[in-house]
Scaffold this motif. Sequence first.
Motif, PDB file in Angstrom:
ATOM      1  N   ARG A   1       0.830  -1.208   0.000  1.00 46.22           N
ATOM      2  CA  ARG A   1       0.000   0.000   0.000  1.00 46.22           C
ATOM      3  C   ARG A   1       0.868   1.263   0.000  1.00 46.22           C
ATOM      4  O   ARG A   1       0.518   2.267  -0.618  1.00 46.22           O
ATOM      5  CB  ARG A   1      -0.948   0.005   1.197  1.00 46.22           C
ATOM      6  CG  ARG A   1      -1.952  -1.139   1.161  1.00 46.22           C
ATOM      7  CD  ARG A   1      -2.961  -1.051   2.295  1.00 46.22           C
ATOM      8  NE  ARG A   1      -4.190  -0.409   1.830  1.00 46.22           N
ATOM      9  CZ  ARG A   1      -4.594   0.795   2.172  1.00 46.22           C
ATOM     10  NH1 ARG A   1      -3.840   1.527   3.005  1.00 46.22           N
ATOM     11  NH2 ARG A   1      -5.718   1.286   1.712  1.00 46.22           N
TER      12      ARG A   1
ATOM     13  N   GLN B   1      -8.342  -4.072  -6.100  1.00 42.37           N
ATOM     14  CA  GLN B   1      -9.465  -3.279  -5.603  1.00 42.37           C
ATOM     15  C   GLN B   1      -8.999  -2.311  -4.521  1.00 42.37           C
ATOM     16  O   GLN B   1      -9.365  -1.134  -4.512  1.00 42.37           O
ATOM     17  CB  GLN B   1     -10.545  -4.195  -5.024  1.00 42.37           C
ATOM     18  CG  GLN B   1     -11.448  -4.850  -6.055  1.00 42.37           C
ATOM     19  CD  GLN B   1     -12.533  -5.663  -5.376  1.00 42.37           C
ATOM     20  OE1 GLN B   1     -12.331  -6.231  -4.305  1.00 42.37           O
ATOM     21  NE2 GLN B   1     -13.683  -5.706  -5.993  1.00 42.37           N
ATOM     22  N   ASP B   2      -8.200  -2.825  -3.594  1.00 40.58           N
ATOM     23  CA  ASP B   2      -7.709  -1.997  -2.501  1.00 40.58           C
ATOM     24  C   ASP B   2      -6.858  -0.845  -3.034  1.00 40.58           C
ATOM     25  O   ASP B   2      -6.974   0.296  -2.576  1.00 40.58           O
ATOM     26  CB  ASP B   2      -6.886  -2.856  -1.537  1.00 40.58           C
ATOM     27  CG  ASP B   2      -6.342  -2.058  -0.364  1.00 40.58           C
ATOM     28  OD1 ASP B   2      -7.157  -1.571   0.442  1.00 40.58           O
ATOM     29  OD2 ASP B   2      -5.109  -1.908  -0.260  1.00 40.58           O
TER      30      ASP B   2
ATOM     31  N   CYS C   1      -7.102   0.522  -5.989  1.00 45.32           N
ATOM     32  CA  CYS C   1      -7.980   1.482  -6.668  1.00 45.32           C
ATOM     33  C   CYS C   1      -8.641   2.416  -5.658  1.00 45.32           C
ATOM     34  O   CYS C   1      -8.682   3.637  -5.852  1.00 45.32           O
ATOM     35  CB  CYS C   1      -9.052   0.731  -7.473  1.00 45.32           C
ATOM     36  SG  CYS C   1      -8.433  -0.094  -8.953  1.00 45.32           S
ATOM     37  N   ARG C   2      -9.161   1.841  -4.581  1.00 48.47           N
ATOM     38  CA  ARG C   2      -9.792   2.678  -3.554  1.00 48.47           C
ATOM     39  C   ARG C   2      -8.768   3.609  -2.917  1.00 48.47           C
ATOM     40  O   ARG C   2      -9.062   4.768  -2.615  1.00 48.47           O
ATOM     41  CB  ARG C   2     -10.429   1.781  -2.496  1.00 48.47           C
ATOM     42  CG  ARG C   2     -11.614   0.963  -3.004  1.00 48.47           C
ATOM     43  CD  ARG C   2     -12.373   0.308  -1.846  1.00 48.47           C
ATOM     44  NE  ARG C   2     -13.502  -0.450  -2.350  1.00 48.47           N
ATOM     45  CZ  ARG C   2     -13.492  -1.755  -2.580  1.00 48.47           C
ATOM     46  NH1 ARG C   2     -12.374  -2.450  -2.366  1.00 48.47           N
ATOM     47  NH2 ARG C   2     -14.558  -2.377  -3.034  1.00 48.47           N
ATOM     48  N   GLN C   3      -7.562   3.105  -2.722  1.00 48.91           N
ATOM     49  CA  GLN C   3      -6.503   3.892  -2.116  1.00 48.91           C
ATOM     50  C   GLN C   3      -6.160   5.111  -2.972  1.00 48.91           C
ATOM     51  O   GLN C   3      -5.780   6.166  -2.455  1.00 48.91           O
ATOM     52  CB  GLN C   3      -5.268   3.016  -1.928  1.00 48.91           C
ATOM     53  CG  GLN C   3      -4.169   3.635  -1.076  1.00 48.91           C
ATOM     54  CD  GLN C   3      -2.990   2.696  -0.947  1.00 48.91           C
ATOM     55  OE1 GLN C   3      -3.082   1.509  -1.258  1.00 48.91           O
ATOM     56  NE2 GLN C   3      -1.865   3.225  -0.481  1.00 48.91           N
ATOM     57  N   GLN C   4      -6.321   4.985  -4.287  1.00 46.22           N
ATOM     58  CA  GLN C   4      -5.997   6.075  -5.202  1.00 46.22           C
ATOM     59  C   GLN C   4      -7.209   6.933  -5.543  1.00 46.22           C
ATOM     60  O   GLN C   4      -7.182   7.706  -6.493  1.00 46.22           O
ATOM     61  CB  GLN C   4      -5.381   5.504  -6.482  1.00 46.22           C
ATOM     62  CG  GLN C   4      -4.046   4.814  -6.235  1.00 46.22           C
ATOM     63  CD  GLN C   4      -3.474   4.196  -7.484  1.00 46.22           C
ATOM     64  OE1 GLN C   4      -2.844   4.867  -8.309  1.00 46.22           O
ATOM     65  NE2 GLN C   4      -3.683   2.894  -7.655  1.00 46.22           N
TER      66      GLN C   4
ATOM     67  N   LEU D   1     -10.393   5.894  -6.295  1.00 48.96           N
ATOM     68  CA  LEU D   1     -11.444   5.319  -7.139  1.00 48.96           C
ATOM     69  C   LEU D   1     -12.425   4.599  -6.230  1.00 48.96           C
ATOM     70  O   LEU D   1     -12.317   3.403  -5.981  1.00 48.96           O
ATOM     71  CB  LEU D   1     -10.844   4.349  -8.161  1.00 48.96           C
ATOM     72  CG  LEU D   1      -9.894   4.980  -9.177  1.00 48.96           C
ATOM     73  CD1 LEU D   1      -9.254   3.907 -10.034  1.00 48.96           C
ATOM     74  CD2 LEU D   1     -10.637   5.962 -10.058  1.00 48.96           C
ATOM     75  N   SER D   2     -13.392   5.358  -5.726  1.00 44.20           N
ATOM     76  CA  SER D   2     -14.312   4.795  -4.739  1.00 44.20           C
ATOM     77  C   SER D   2     -15.351   3.888  -5.361  1.00 44.20           C
ATOM     78  O   SER D   2     -15.892   2.996  -4.721  1.00 44.20           O
ATOM     79  CB  SER D   2     -15.023   5.913  -3.977  1.00 44.20           C
ATOM     80  OG  SER D   2     -15.722   6.753  -4.882  1.00 44.20           O
ATOM     81  N   GLN D   3     -15.674   4.115  -6.647  1.00 41.36           N
ATOM     82  CA  GLN D   3     -16.713   3.309  -7.288  1.00 41.36           C
ATOM     83  C   GLN D   3     -16.098   2.050  -7.880  1.00 41.36           C
ATOM     84  O   GLN D   3     -15.993   1.891  -9.083  1.00 41.36           O
ATOM     85  CB  GLN D   3     -17.411   4.130  -8.378  1.00 41.36           C
ATOM     86  CG  GLN D   3     -18.079   5.389  -7.865  1.00 41.36           C
ATOM     87  CD  GLN D   3     -19.160   5.074  -6.856  1.00 41.36           C
ATOM     88  OE1 GLN D   3     -19.912   4.138  -7.040  1.00 41.36           O
ATOM     89  NE2 GLN D   3     -19.222   5.856  -5.798  1.00 41.36           N
ATOM     90  N   VAL D   4     -15.677   1.167  -7.015  1.00 44.24           N
ATOM     91  CA  VAL D   4     -15.078  -0.087  -7.456  1.00 44.24           C
ATOM     92  C   VAL D   4     -16.052  -1.213  -7.171  1.00 44.24           C
ATOM     93  O   VAL D   4     -16.546  -1.353  -6.062  1.00 44.24           O
ATOM     94  CB  VAL D   4     -13.742  -0.357  -6.726  1.00 44.24           C
ATOM     95  CG1 VAL D   4     -13.147  -1.672  -7.197  1.00 44.24           C
ATOM     96  CG2 VAL D   4     -12.777   0.789  -6.991  1.00 44.24           C
TER      97      VAL D   4
ATOM     98  N   ASP E   1     -17.737  -4.753  -6.312  1.00 43.24           N
ATOM     99  CA  ASP E   1     -17.362  -5.792  -5.366  1.00 43.24           C
ATOM    100  C   ASP E   1     -16.747  -6.985  -6.073  1.00 43.24           C
ATOM    101  O   ASP E   1     -15.979  -7.741  -5.499  1.00 43.24           O
ATOM    102  CB  ASP E   1     -18.588  -6.262  -4.571  1.00 43.24           C
ATOM    103  CG  ASP E   1     -19.039  -5.207  -3.588  1.00 43.24           C
ATOM    104  OD1 ASP E   1     -18.187  -4.406  -3.160  1.00 43.24           O
ATOM    105  OD2 ASP E   1     -20.237  -5.185  -3.252  1.00 43.24           O
TER     106      ASP E   1
END
Length: 301
Positions: A37, A90-91, A93-96, A98-101, A103
């Motif tokens: 991360r 996925q993690d 993407c969210r970390q950068q 991109l909240s609309q990932v 499931d």
Amino acid sequence: MKSIMTKTETSHGALIGVRRMIDGVDDALLTLIVARRRLVSLAARIKQEKGVPIRDPDREREVLRRARRLGNRFGLPPASSDRLMSALIQDACRQQGLSQVSDEFVVVDTDQGALPPITGMLANTMNSQTRFSSYSRWLRLLPPPSRLSPFLRRIPIVWQVKLFEAAMQRVLSAPIEKGALEMLSDRRLGIEVSDLDLRWVVVLREGRMRVCARDEIAEATVRGTATDLMLLASRREDADTLFFQRRLVLTGDTELGLTARNLLDQLPWQEIPLGLRIAMQRGTDLALAARTAYQNRTASN
């Protein structure tokens, strides 16, 4: 009584020891994830400074393919490596931001979703097993492809060639127009469907994939069953996995064969017309279900 207690205590002690080792592995995994991360954060800053897009589908595909190759070496099921690496992506993407990932990171058709498809391992493998499960009783009655080959040989060669060329053009027209397959120009590639006893030699000429005359010899040939070739074409199975398991065999000019495989494996699945994608995947599902039903019937006999 004392002997029984001693065995029980020994077994319990062994279980505790194994669990402690598992805990140690889990701790190491979490530590590595934290390190990953931090590297993702560093990569995100570099992307912002350089103006590079946050998402890199090609990079994500390569991460997943590489995980599959490594997992294969140690007997890890492809589905397990896919799920683990998809969770990490996925993690990231969210970390950068991109909240609309979704499931489910690996999806069959993404035209209506947020994520690009990951080639070589389109998921919904559970659906492929269950979609036709209610018809398994009838699917068991279908003959294996090898028994269909005498009937297919009765189809005039001209018709076979026209149908095959039309299918190739439909699938490959976009990458051909963009020059993505230029390295294969005027190179003769053989395709053998072993259980249907069908063989073609194809070549890219004048912007079209064409079937060569029957007397032309392929420089490299890929051979496999109808179902396994459908798995490859519909991106339901990774090429490395199929070759590693010897379900597909490459003969002749190995360098040419690997070049063709790599080029085709990198083609953007989303550029294939949606209707054709769905048809390919449904056809593959049916072929898989029929093969499984036939194998179960044979085993029960």
